[in-house]
Design a protein around this motif. Sequence first.
Motif, short mmCIF file in Angstrom:
data_model
loop_
_atom_site.label_atom_id
_atom_site.label_comp_id
_atom_site.label_asym_id
_atom_site.label_seq_id
_atom_site.Cartn_x
_atom_site.Cartn_y
_atom_site.Cartn_z
N THR A 194 3.74 9.19 0.07
CA THR A 194 2.77 8.26 -0.51
C THR A 194 2.00 7.47 0.55
O THR A 194 0.91 6.98 0.26
N GLY B 102 -1.73 8.36 1.31
CA GLY B 102 -2.82 8.08 0.39
C GLY B 102 -2.66 8.76 -0.96
O GLY B 102 -1.84 9.67 -1.12
N THR B 103 -3.47 8.33 -1.90
CA THR B 103 -3.37 8.82 -3.28
C THR B 103 -3.66 10.31 -3.40
O THR B 103 -2.97 11.02 -4.14
N SER C 297 0.81 -1.22 0.00
CA SER C 297 0.00 0.00 0.00
C SER C 297 0.85 1.27 0.00
O SER C 297 0.35 2.35 -0.32
N THR C 298 2.11 1.17 0.36
CA THR C 298 2.99 2.34 0.36
C THR C 298 3.50 2.69 -1.03
O THR C 298 3.99 3.80 -1.26
#
Length: 268
Positions: free
Chosen positions: A199, A202-203, A54-55
């Motif tokens: 990052t 979150g996006t 997720s990173t």
Amino acid sequence: MKGNKYGCIFRMGLEEAMEYRFDFVMTLLSMIFPVITSICLWTAVNQNTDSIASTGYTYPQLLLYTILAALMSKLITTGFENQINEDIKMGGLNKYIVKPVSYLRYRYCAFMGNTCPSMILFLTLTAATMIYFSFYYGIYSDGLRVFLFLVTLLLAVSLRFLLFLCVAMWSFWFADASGMFGTINVVIWVISGGIFPVTIFGTVIENVSKILPFQYLTQFSVDTISGRLALGEIKQGLGVQCIWMFVLGILAVYLWNRGLKNYVAVGG
């Protein structure tokens, strides 16, 4: 003649940096604990593959990022904002106004000279780190990527100077702005990716950070040498760096000219 004048200022900044060797060494040692803490954190997170994914980084890339970001944040700092605040508050600016020397250019040359020893040490430690990671984790950088890294690093240093120069201009409107500089330094340290990549927020935050100048102080250069960014992304980032340098340069000159109108030349 003018080139020699600013060249002398650069050398003065270099000599000043070399005078404080003990402080230089202590600064280097002070980053060991946060680096070890971050490495332990990412090692623990690595136990969960989904969390690492997720990173947007692999586990080796996160380890490399932690080390290089810490080095860059600790070694390539400013500090001149306090000197500008002192010049304005105590009247030390007087002697620069009456001399045929641009104060802003003087500060830039002194800053680059002061930064030079730290830059050399940073590049040396970066090279050693990259050699280690190439052997143990297979993270390689070709000649083009190394060249682009050096370009992004030089622009990041200049961008950092211009950003803190704008911050220092606040001294014209405050009796003593030194108190806020520490807070601003910590905030910029975090949002520039000095502790961990932006990052991980979150996006949405990542996309916003791409159009703001802060990511280009630390994270952009580290991601360039680590191989995380494609060449197209690096070129785009270089463009953003240049745009922000232009914007902040114009803003710094504007604030300087406005500030001189409020400046009371006493003391000094």
